[in-house]
Design an enzyme around this catalytic site. Structure first.
Site, short mmCIF file in Angstrom:
data_model
loop_
_atom_site.label_atom_id
_atom_site.label_comp_id
_atom_site.label_asym_id
_atom_site.label_seq_id
_atom_site.Cartn_x
_atom_site.Cartn_y
_atom_site.Cartn_z
N SER A 9 -5.49 8.33 1.99
CA SER A 9 -5.52 6.95 1.53
C SER A 9 -6.42 6.14 2.45
O SER A 9 -6.20 6.10 3.66
CB SER A 9 -4.10 6.37 1.55
OG SER A 9 -4.20 4.96 1.48
N HIS A 34 -8.00 8.76 -1.96
CA HIS A 34 -6.95 7.96 -2.62
C HIS A 34 -7.24 6.48 -2.40
O HIS A 34 -7.31 6.00 -1.26
CB HIS A 34 -5.60 8.34 -2.01
CG HIS A 34 -4.42 7.72 -2.68
ND1 HIS A 34 -3.85 8.22 -3.83
CD2 HIS A 34 -3.68 6.64 -2.34
CE1 HIS A 34 -2.80 7.47 -4.17
NE2 HIS A 34 -2.68 6.50 -3.29
N ASP A 36 -5.95 2.74 -3.05
CA ASP A 36 -4.76 1.95 -3.38
C ASP A 36 -5.15 0.57 -3.87
O ASP A 36 -5.63 -0.26 -3.09
CB ASP A 36 -3.86 1.83 -2.14
CG ASP A 36 -3.11 3.12 -1.87
OD1 ASP A 36 -2.46 3.63 -2.79
OD2 ASP A 36 -3.19 3.63 -0.73
N MET A 38 -3.94 -2.93 -5.28
CA MET A 38 -2.74 -3.79 -5.33
C MET A 38 -3.14 -5.19 -5.74
O MET A 38 -4.17 -5.70 -5.30
CB MET A 38 -2.08 -3.83 -3.95
CG MET A 38 -1.75 -2.46 -3.37
SD MET A 38 -0.80 -2.61 -1.85
CE MET A 38 -0.83 -0.89 -1.29
N HIS A 67 -5.04 4.72 -7.47
CA HIS A 67 -3.61 4.43 -7.64
C HIS A 67 -3.46 2.94 -7.94
O HIS A 67 -3.57 2.10 -7.04
CB HIS A 67 -2.88 4.83 -6.34
CG HIS A 67 -1.42 4.56 -6.34
ND1 HIS A 67 -0.66 4.61 -5.19
CD2 HIS A 67 -0.55 4.24 -7.34
CE1 HIS A 67 0.60 4.33 -5.49
NE2 HIS A 67 0.70 4.10 -6.78
N MET A 69 -1.48 -0.16 -8.46
CA MET A 69 -0.17 -0.82 -8.28
C MET A 69 -0.35 -2.24 -8.79
O MET A 69 -0.39 -3.21 -8.02
CB MET A 69 0.22 -0.77 -6.80
CG MET A 69 0.70 0.61 -6.37
SD MET A 69 0.62 0.85 -4.58
CE MET A 69 -1.09 1.31 -4.41
N MET A 139 6.54 8.08 -5.69
CA MET A 139 6.45 7.25 -4.47
C MET A 139 7.61 7.59 -3.55
O MET A 139 8.77 7.58 -3.97
CB MET A 139 6.51 5.76 -4.82
CG MET A 139 5.29 5.20 -5.54
SD MET A 139 3.72 5.47 -4.72
CE MET A 139 3.97 4.67 -3.13
N GLY A 144 3.23 -0.84 -1.55
CA GLY A 144 2.77 -2.14 -1.05
C GLY A 144 2.07 -2.05 0.31
O GLY A 144 1.13 -2.78 0.56
N PHE A 145 2.55 -1.14 1.13
CA PHE A 145 2.01 -1.08 2.49
C PHE A 145 1.95 0.36 3.00
O PHE A 145 2.78 1.18 2.61
CB PHE A 145 2.89 -1.91 3.45
CG PHE A 145 2.98 -3.35 3.04
CD1 PHE A 145 2.01 -4.26 3.44
CD2 PHE A 145 4.00 -3.78 2.20
CE1 PHE A 145 2.07 -5.59 3.02
CE2 PHE A 145 4.07 -5.11 1.77
CZ PHE A 145 3.11 -6.02 2.19
N GLY A 146 0.98 0.61 3.88
CA GLY A 146 0.91 1.90 4.56
C GLY A 146 1.88 1.91 5.73
O GLY A 146 2.46 0.87 6.09
N GLY A 147 2.07 3.07 6.31
CA GLY A 147 2.83 3.17 7.56
C GLY A 147 4.34 3.03 7.44
O GLY A 147 5.00 2.74 8.44
N ASP A 174 3.47 10.19 -2.30
CA ASP A 174 2.72 9.15 -1.60
C ASP A 174 3.70 8.26 -0.84
O ASP A 174 4.60 7.67 -1.44
CB ASP A 174 1.95 8.34 -2.66
CG ASP A 174 1.09 7.23 -2.08
OD1 ASP A 174 0.98 7.13 -0.85
OD2 ASP A 174 0.52 6.47 -2.89
N GLY A 175 3.50 8.19 0.48
CA GLY A 175 4.29 7.30 1.32
C GLY A 175 5.00 8.05 2.43
O GLY A 175 5.85 8.88 2.17
N GLY A 176 4.59 7.77 3.66
CA GLY A 176 5.26 8.37 4.82
C GLY A 176 5.01 9.86 4.97
O GLY A 176 5.84 10.57 5.56
N GLY A 196 -1.93 8.33 4.73
CA GLY A 196 -2.75 7.29 5.33
C GLY A 196 -2.53 7.24 6.83
O GLY A 196 -3.28 7.82 7.62
C1 DX5 Z 1 1.62 2.55 -0.46
C2 DX5 Z 1 0.36 3.27 -0.88
C3 DX5 Z 1 0.10 4.50 -0.09
C4 DX5 Z 1 -0.09 4.29 1.38
C5 DX5 Z 1 0.24 5.55 2.08
O1 DX5 Z 1 1.91 1.56 -1.35
O2 DX5 Z 1 0.43 3.64 -2.25
O3 DX5 Z 1 -0.97 5.25 -0.65
O4 DX5 Z 1 -1.39 3.90 1.72
O5 DX5 Z 1 0.23 5.29 3.42
P1 DX5 Z 1 1.12 6.07 4.49
O6 DX5 Z 1 0.71 7.52 4.43
O7 DX5 Z 1 0.75 5.39 5.74
O8 DX5 Z 1 2.56 5.89 4.08
ZN ZN Z 2 -1.07 5.13 -3.02
#
Ligand code: DX5
Ligand code: ZN
Length: 213
Positions: A9, A34, A36, A38, A67, A69, A139, A144-147, A174-176, A196
């Site tokens: 991502s 990827h 994202d 939003m 992706h 969102m 998901m 909404g957010f990375g990390g 996707d996520g974490g 990400g």
């Molecule tokens: C979250 C995004 C993800 C995000 C993943 O809403 O869809 O793609 O960037 O980031 P990490 O791997 O940091 O959770």
């Molecule tokens: Zn994503």
């Protein structure tokens, strides 16, 4: 063994140096990029739009995994298709009454179709559509957010989707995702992993991508 598609991502990348960042991901063994998208409505954050996808397309030779969102995804499919997306994933929750129409619209541009569900949506909600799409995106954080922290209970949906599929589709999470959570998801049957934060905080991108396989 199934091929695992690694889709870094770019949400965690340095947007002032996006070309370098993407070249680095390609050189480090990424299968897809990827992106994202939003809109500040479907999720409480605003990121990238179709013009940026178009710019990335020009400097990138691997598939763009986009992706969405966003609310009313059907309104923007054309823009993202013409911008050069290869896979367009939209959210079930954003298109409840027009899921089939949105799938058909993406197919009309000869793009691969992904359908995604948020953590609180049951896998059952999308059972009727599994055989119409190329990919299901589960998901494992609130979008909404990375990390954010991986939600293992969401990963159980991978198994539920697998029991319902009659054709070979990709199951993406996707996520974490990091080395350990990737292993959990692969064991459940995931065939594509988005990451990400884990990749961007590693010292060696190539090794980090390899560790997810
Ligand atoms: C979250 C995004 C993800 C995000 C993943 O809403 O869809 O793609 O960037 O980031 P990490 O791997 O940091 O959770
Ligand atoms: Zn994503």
């Amino acid at each position: 063994m199934n091929k695992i598609y690694i889709s870094p991502s770019i949400l965690s990348s340095d947007f002032a140096n996006l070309e370098n960042e993407i070249n680095k991901l390609e050189a480090s063994g990424a299968d897809w990029i990827h992106v994202d998208v939003m809109d500040g409505h479907f999720v409480p954050n605003i990121t990238i739009g179709a013009p940026v996808v178009k710019a990335i397309r020009k400097i990138c030779s691997i598939p763009l995994d986009v992706h969405l969102m966003i609310e009313n995804p059907e309104k923007y499919i054309k823009d993202f298709a013409l911008a050069g997306s290869d896979i367009i994933t939209f959210h079930y929750e954003a298109a409840k009454n027009s899921v089939i129409e949105t799938i058909e619209l993406i197919k009309s541009y000869e793009k691969k179709v992904g359908l995604s569900i948020k953590p609180n949506t049951s896998s059952k909600a999308i059972f009727p559509y599994i055989d119409m799409v190329d990919m299901i995106l589960i998901m494992t954080v609130e979008p909404g957010f990375g990390g954010q922290k991986f939600m293992e209970n969401c990963a159980l949906k991978i198994k539920e989707i697998k029991t319902q599929q009659n054709k070979d589709i990709i199951i993406q999470v996707d996520g974490g995702i990091n080395k350990d959570t990737a292993e959990i998801c692969r064991n459940y049957g995931a065939t594509s992993l988005v990451a990400g934060n884990y990749l961007y905080t590693s010292n060696n991108m190539k090794e980090a991508i390899a560790s997810l396989r």
